[in-house]
Every structure is written in structure tokens, then in C-alpha cells.
Design a protein around this motif. Structure first.
Motif, PDB file in Angstrom:
ATOM      1  N   HIS A 169       0.861  -1.184   0.000  1.00  0.00           N
ATOM      2  CA  HIS A 169       0.000   0.000   0.000  1.00  0.00           C
ATOM      3  C   HIS A 169       0.895   1.230   0.000  1.00  0.00           C
ATOM      4  CE1 HIS A 169      -2.513  -3.197   2.050  1.00  0.00           C
ATOM      5  NE2 HIS A 169      -3.158  -2.934   0.921  1.00  0.00           N
ATOM      6  N   PHE A 170       1.004   1.893  -1.139  1.00  0.00           N
ATOM      7  CA  PHE A 170       2.034   2.913  -1.325  1.00  0.00           C
ATOM      8  C   PHE A 170       1.481   4.333  -1.422  1.00  0.00           C
ATOM      9  CE2 PHE A 170       0.896   0.946  -5.348  1.00  0.00           C
ATOM     10  CZ  PHE A 170       0.511   2.038  -6.114  1.00  0.00           C
ATOM     11  N   THR A 171       0.169   4.526  -1.240  1.00  0.00           N
ATOM     12  CA  THR A 171      -0.373   5.881  -1.249  1.00  0.00           C
ATOM     13  C   THR A 171      -0.313   6.479   0.154  1.00  0.00           C
ATOM     14  OG1 THR A 171      -2.647   5.149  -0.851  1.00  0.00           O
ATOM     15  CG2 THR A 171      -1.921   5.289  -3.137  1.00  0.00           C
ATOM     16  N   ARG A 172      -0.249   7.798   0.219  1.00  0.00           N
ATOM     17  CA  ARG A 172      -0.187   8.505   1.499  1.00  0.00           C
ATOM     18  C   ARG A 172      -1.296   9.564   1.520  1.00  0.00           C
ATOM     19  NH1 ARG A 172       1.914   4.575   1.824  1.00  0.00           N
ATOM     20  NH2 ARG A 172       4.139   4.065   1.859  1.00  0.00           N
ATOM     21  N   THR A 173      -2.174   9.446   2.503  1.00  0.00           N
ATOM     22  CA  THR A 173      -3.293  10.379   2.601  1.00  0.00           C
ATOM     23  C   THR A 173      -3.000  11.426   3.665  1.00  0.00           C
ATOM     24  OG1 THR A 173      -4.834   8.628   1.973  1.00  0.00           O
ATOM     25  CG2 THR A 173      -5.770  10.606   2.970  1.00  0.00           C
ATOM     26  N   VAL A 174      -3.156  12.699   3.297  1.00  0.00           N
ATOM     27  CA  VAL A 174      -2.908  13.804   4.214  1.00  0.00           C
ATOM     28  C   VAL A 174      -4.227  14.519   4.501  1.00  0.00           C
ATOM     29  CG1 VAL A 174      -2.319  15.379   2.308  1.00  0.00           C
ATOM     30  CG2 VAL A 174      -1.541  15.882   4.636  1.00  0.00           C
ATOM     31  N   LEU A 175      -4.393  14.930   5.749  1.00  0.00           N
ATOM     32  CA  LEU A 175      -5.602  15.643   6.185  1.00  0.00           C
ATOM     33  C   LEU A 175      -5.207  16.663   7.237  1.00  0.00           C
ATOM     34  CD1 LEU A 175      -8.844  15.671   6.219  1.00  0.00           C
ATOM     35  CD2 LEU A 175      -8.604  14.278   8.281  1.00  0.00           C
ATOM     36  N   ILE A 176      -5.843  17.829   7.221  1.00  0.00           N
ATOM     37  CA  ILE A 176      -5.687  18.814   8.297  1.00  0.00           C
ATOM     38  C   ILE A 176      -6.880  18.668   9.232  1.00  0.00           C
ATOM     39  CG2 ILE A 176      -5.334  21.214   8.898  1.00  0.00           C
ATOM     40  CD1 ILE A 176      -3.159  19.979   7.105  1.00  0.00           C
ATOM     41  N   GLY A 177      -6.617  18.340  10.493  1.00  0.00           N
ATOM     42  CA  GLY A 177      -7.690  18.135  11.453  1.00  0.00           C
ATOM     43  C   GLY A 177      -8.246  19.433  11.993  1.00  0.00           C
ATOM     44  N   PRO A 178      -9.384  19.376  12.673  1.00  0.00           N
ATOM     45  CA  PRO A 178      -9.967  20.574  13.284  1.00  0.00           C
ATOM     46  C   PRO A 178      -9.097  21.158  14.386  1.00  0.00           C
ATOM     47  CG  PRO A 178     -11.166  18.595  13.941  1.00  0.00           C
ATOM     48  CD  PRO A 178     -10.213  18.185  12.878  1.00  0.00           C
ATOM     49  N   CYS A 190       2.020  -5.142   3.587  1.00  0.00           N
ATOM     50  CA  CYS A 190       1.669  -6.520   3.246  1.00  0.00           C
ATOM     51  C   CYS A 190       0.167  -6.692   3.347  1.00  0.00           C
ATOM     52  CB  CYS A 190       2.350  -7.462   4.230  1.00  0.00           C
ATOM     53  SG  CYS A 190       1.851  -7.099   5.937  1.00  0.00           S
ATOM     54  N   ASN A 191      -0.303  -7.887   3.008  1.00  0.00           N
ATOM     55  CA  ASN A 191      -1.706  -8.214   3.220  1.00  0.00           C
ATOM     56  C   ASN A 191      -1.985  -8.373   4.711  1.00  0.00           C
ATOM     57  OD1 ASN A 191      -4.390  -9.188   2.909  1.00  0.00           O
ATOM     58  ND2 ASN A 191      -3.621 -11.290   2.930  1.00  0.00           N
ATOM     59  N   VAL A 192      -1.185  -9.221   5.373  1.00  0.00           N
ATOM     60  CA  VAL A 192      -1.306  -9.404   6.819  1.00  0.00           C
ATOM     61  C   VAL A 192       0.055  -9.868   7.332  1.00  0.00           C
ATOM     62  CG1 VAL A 192      -2.210 -11.754   6.515  1.00  0.00           C
ATOM     63  CG2 VAL A 192      -2.618 -10.537   8.665  1.00  0.00           C
ATOM     64  N   CYS A 193       0.587  -9.152   8.328  1.00  0.00           N
ATOM     65  CA  CYS A 193       1.923  -9.457   8.847  1.00  0.00           C
ATOM     66  C   CYS A 193       2.147  -8.625  10.104  1.00  0.00           C
ATOM     67  CB  CYS A 193       3.008  -9.132   7.803  1.00  0.00           C
ATOM     68  SG  CYS A 193       3.096  -7.366   7.365  1.00  0.00           S
ATOM     69  N   ILE A 194       3.268  -8.854  10.753  1.00  0.00           N
ATOM     70  CA  ILE A 194       3.691  -8.006  11.862  1.00  0.00           C
ATOM     71  C   ILE A 194       4.648  -6.958  11.307  1.00  0.00           C
ATOM     72  CG2 ILE A 194       4.846  -7.929  14.098  1.00  0.00           C
ATOM     73  CD1 ILE A 194       2.203  -9.415  14.158  1.00  0.00           C
ATOM     74  N   LEU A 220      -4.622  -0.165  11.619  1.00  0.00           N
ATOM     75  CA  LEU A 220      -5.463   0.180  10.477  1.00  0.00           C
ATOM     76  C   LEU A 220      -4.756  -0.307   9.210  1.00  0.00           C
ATOM     77  CD1 LEU A 220      -6.160   3.729  11.823  1.00  0.00           C
ATOM     78  CD2 LEU A 220      -7.985   2.072  11.382  1.00  0.00           C
ATOM     79  N   ARG A 221      -5.192  -1.421   8.677  1.00  0.00           N
ATOM     80  CA  ARG A 221      -4.451  -2.068   7.584  1.00  0.00           C
ATOM     81  C   ARG A 221      -4.170  -1.118   6.434  1.00  0.00           C
ATOM     82  NH1 ARG A 221      -5.975  -4.549   2.813  1.00  0.00           N
ATOM     83  NH2 ARG A 221      -4.575  -6.202   2.045  1.00  0.00           N
ATOM     84  N   ASN A 222      -5.181  -0.423   5.962  1.00  0.00           N
ATOM     85  CA  ASN A 222      -4.988   0.534   4.870  1.00  0.00           C
ATOM     86  C   ASN A 222      -6.117   1.543   4.896  1.00  0.00           C
ATOM     87  OD1 ASN A 222      -3.779   1.709   2.618  1.00  0.00           O
ATOM     88  ND2 ASN A 222      -4.898   0.432   1.168  1.00  0.00           N
ATOM     89  N   ALA A 223      -5.950   2.553   5.739  1.00  0.00           N
ATOM     90  CA  ALA A 223      -6.953   3.616   5.868  1.00  0.00           C
ATOM     91  C   ALA A 223      -6.671   4.654   4.789  1.00  0.00           C
ATOM     92  CB  ALA A 223      -6.887   4.237   7.256  1.00  0.00           C
ATOM     93  N   VAL A 224      -7.392   4.581   3.690  1.00  0.00           N
ATOM     94  CA  VAL A 224      -7.108   5.448   2.542  1.00  0.00           C
ATOM     95  C   VAL A 224      -7.860   6.768   2.652  1.00  0.00           C
ATOM     96  CG1 VAL A 224      -7.080   5.605   0.035  1.00  0.00           C
ATOM     97  CG2 VAL A 224      -6.730   3.396   1.145  1.00  0.00           C
ATOM     98  N   GLY A 225      -9.171   6.701   2.831  1.00  0.00           N
ATOM     99  CA  GLY A 225      -9.956   7.924   2.918  1.00  0.00           C
ATOM    100  C   GLY A 225     -10.015   8.453   4.337  1.00  0.00           C
TER     101      GLY A 225
END
Length: 400
Positions: A169-178, A190-194, A220-225
Motif C-alpha cells: 500500500h504505497f499511497t499517502r493520505t494527508v488531512l488537516i484536522g480541526p 503486506c496483506n497481513v503481517c507483523i 489500520l491495515r490501509n486507511a485510505v480515505g
């Protein structure tokens, strides 16, 4: 007289044939029927009061009263989108390594001439505009640049540079919080690993200048949005669940993020499903955060956007909602996803399961014509959708 009787019978017969043909013609419906795919009970379905109809684009279906157009074409893997200065749509065009502005055209149907805001970026996939600065999620960094109404970007600064690059999972999501902090989501390697890198399968938080980064939420395995709930001011995230546990397990999820929250991966999935490899202990699912929403497995939720407070473009029943782009499956017996769904809310809380909003990219024969990724509401309350398969941006509005 026999001739008169014969003519009367003939005329009567013709009248009966005419009436039968008229009845037969009136029974044909012009409204297409949505094809049902095998789903779990939490999967998006058309709303009972808003049967999907054909839109202005052949094959795409939306609820009655909604219109959709191809707003822009010729993009190269457009991912997340956001609204920039003057209400101009900004696109993270991953394939070209650039950020592109799409000014409004002469009608809602089509944008004006595209403008390249920044180029030579490293795998740009997410964007957020905040207090005169555009923040860009790159492959291993978060960059920012000043951006004014003239759409001329200032000097590019990479303010966070220690993010792991690549991986499954190579994307990086950026957000400005409140709280005026930068939140960055990094998916698992990976799919599932330590994982050995604490940045992975996690959300990190930073000061606005990129300093003092620390782990905010893990598992969070892959939190994209990610998006800020306008009613509760919580940050919500959608998560892509693990693969190879069957067509319907585990469900895709939406969570509210909390400081120091543990969301279970890799030992537990979707709040209550122990992993067959890493969840063997009796307390594998103890003490973890529970999802707010569960959706059909393998639909791959990506971009998400809350309907803006006070916007009246959409009907009342479509306001107070969370919209999610489902990119679609690649490892399921019967394909699923490839659509935009709506999750109804009440006072910022989930008020029902996800339901279909835009469908039709997945055809009855399994062929796919588009894969929605990014969502962004314009200042007038209309909705933009990016499609990284076809390289286009769609515009959705309601005619009333």
C-alpha cells in the motif's frame, strides 16, 4: 348484406388487434433495472424511494433528479481531489506526477482549460487546502506550497520526509484536522503481517510545520480515505480489509479515529473477526475500536466526503450523508464495488447502512468501465468524482 357483415367483422377484428398492440406497447418500461450482485446485509443497495435511472452518461445510474457529466478528460491516474482557491477543483494526477487545476467552464457539464499547478512530484495521491497552503501526500513525504487565487504556486516545501515509501500500500493520505494538526495515513507493507516500521498500518499526527510527529492510531491495515465529520468534528477513516479470507470476509469498514486508538490489525478484523494466523489468542479482539459502518468485503473504499453543512444543492434526503468511493474488487469470485455509495447520518451519527448513489461502472458481464477514487463537494454543494481507470473527472448535481 353478407358483404356488409363481412366488412363489419373485419373492422371489429382490426380494432381488437389495434387495442392489443397498444396495450402491449404501454407495458414496456424505459427505466433500467439495477442488477443485484451477491452481497452481505450491510452492502449498499438502491434506496426504496429513489430507484436508479439512466444519467446523461450511457450506463451510469443515479437517483431521479441527479445529473452527471464528464467534467474533464485526458488525466493520467487522477486520485484524490479537493477544492482550491476561488472554488477551483484541484486534482492529484499521480501518473503525471503533478497537481492540476480545473477551472469552471461555461456550464456545470465541463471544466475550463486545465492548469498545471505543480509538477515533478513523487507519486502524488492526496490533497488538502488549508489557510492558503496546498498540502500534497507524496510517496514518502508531505509537501506544501502557497496557492492563491491566481493559481500560481509558491515554492514547494517537503515538511514531512520520513514516511516509508512503496510497499503493498504505497499511497499517502494527508488531512488537516480541526485541531490544526496534520494527519497522515500510511498503509501496511503486506496483506497481513507483523510490521517492523511503526509508521505502517497507522495514522500519524504532526504539527503544522511537520515537526513532532508521533503515532496517533494503529492497527489500520490501509486507511485510505479520511474526512472531518462536520457535526462531531471527529476524523473518520475508511479501511480496506485483508484479502484471502473468502469473498465476503472481512467487511470493509469506516471508523472514527481516537488518540492512541487500537483498531486491531493484524490480529483482528472489522472489530470481531480473529485472524486465522495472528489472532489465535483468546483476547485477539479485546480492547479494540469498533467500526461505525461495515460494507461488502473487497469493495476497496477510497475517497470519502461528508455533504457540506448548509449546502442545498442536493435534496434534503441526500444531505447529512457520508459519500464513499468504492474502487472495486480484484480478488473476489464475483466482482463487486465500482460505485459511489451514500451513508445516511443523523446529528453526525450513522443512521443506516450504505446505499447506492452512482452505479454502472461494473457491467452485468463483469466488465468494468471506470473505478471511482476521489470525492470533493464544490462550494455550491455539487459533487466531483475522479476515475483513475478512465482518467476522467465527473460532476454530479441535482436539477430539483
Amino acid at each position: 348484406m353478407r358483404r356488409h357483415i363481412y366488412l363489419s367483422i373485419l373492422a371489429y377484428g382490426l380494432l381488437i388487434l389495434f387495442l392489443l398492440s397498444s396495450c402491449g406497447g404501454s407495458s414496456v418500461s424505459n427505466t433500467p433495472i439495477a442488477t443485484a450482485h451477491p452481497t452481505m446485509h450491510t452492502t449498499a443497495q438502491p434506496t426504496p424511494t429513489a430507484r436508479p435511472i439512466l444519467s446523461g452518461i450511457p450506463g451510469l445510474k443515479l437517483p431521479p433528479g441527479f445529473q452527471i457529466s464528464v467534467y474533464a478528460t485526458g488525466l493520467n491516474i487522477p486520485r484524490f481531489i479537493t477544492i482550491g482557491p476561488g472554488g477551483v477543483l484541484l486534482v492529484a494526477d499521480r501518473g503525471s506526477g503533478s497537481v492540476i487545476a480545473l477551472p469552471p467552464g461555461t456550464s456545470p457539464k465541463k471544466s475550463g482549460k486545465p492548469i498545471v499547478i505543480a509538477s515533478n512530484l513523487n507519486n502524488p495521491t492526496s490533497l488538502v487546502m488549508h489557510e492558503g497552503y496546498l498540502y500534497v501526500g507524496e510517496g514518502s513525504s508531505i509537501a506544501r506550497m502557497a496557492l492563491g487565487n491566481d493559481l500560481k504556486a509558491g515554492t514547494l516545501q517537503r515538511i514531512i520526509t520520513d514516511l516509508p515509501e512503496g510497499g503493498q500500500h504505497f499511497t499517502r493520505t494527508v488531512l488537516i484536522g480541526p485541531d490544526k494538526h496534520i494527519y497522515v495515513s500510511i498503509g501496511s507493507d503486506c496483506n497481513v503481517c507483523i510490521e517492523t516500521d511503526p509508521h505502517r498500518a497507522a495514522i500519524w499526527i504532526y504539527n503544522m510545520d511537520g515537526s513532532n510527529g508521533r503515532l496517533f492510531a494503529r492497527g489500520l491495515r490501509n486507511a485510505v480515505g479520511m474526512a472531518v465529520n462536520p457535526s462531531t468534528q471527529e476524523i473518520w477513516a475508511d479501511v480496506n480489509g485483508r484479502d484471502y479470507l473468502g469473498d465476503n470476509t472481512p467487511p470493509e469498514t469506516v471508523y472514527a479515529l481516537i488518540n492512541h486508538g487500537d483498531y486491531g490489525w493484524p490480529r483482528c478484523h472489522a472489530g470481531n473477526i480473529p485472524d486465522p494466523t495472528y489472532g489465535q489468542s483468546a483476547g485477539a479482539c479485546s480492547g479494540i475500536q469498533q467500526p461505525l459502518v461495515k460494507m461488502q468485503a473487497h469493495t476497496a473504499p477510497l475517497g470519502m466526503a461528508f455533504s457540506p453543512a448548509g449546502a442545498k444543492m442536493f435534496p434534503r434526503s441526500y444531505q447529512n450523508s457520508l459519500y464513499v468511493a468504492l474502487h472495486g474488487s480484484w480478488n473476489r469470485t464475483v466482482p463487486t464495488g465500482y460505485k459511489v455509495v451514500r451513508i445516511p447520518l443523523s446529528n453526525g451519527k450513522v443512521a443506516g447502512p450504505a446505499e447506492d448513489f452512482i452505479t454502472g461502472w461494473l457491467k452485468d458481464d463483469g466488465n468494468v468501465t471506470g473505478r471511482p477514487v476521489g470525492l470533493a463537494f464544490a462550494n455550491d454543494g455539487s459533487l466531483f468524482v475522479s476515475d483513475d481507470k478512465d482518467g476522467v473527472i465527473y460532476h454530479v448535481w441535482h436539477t430539483g
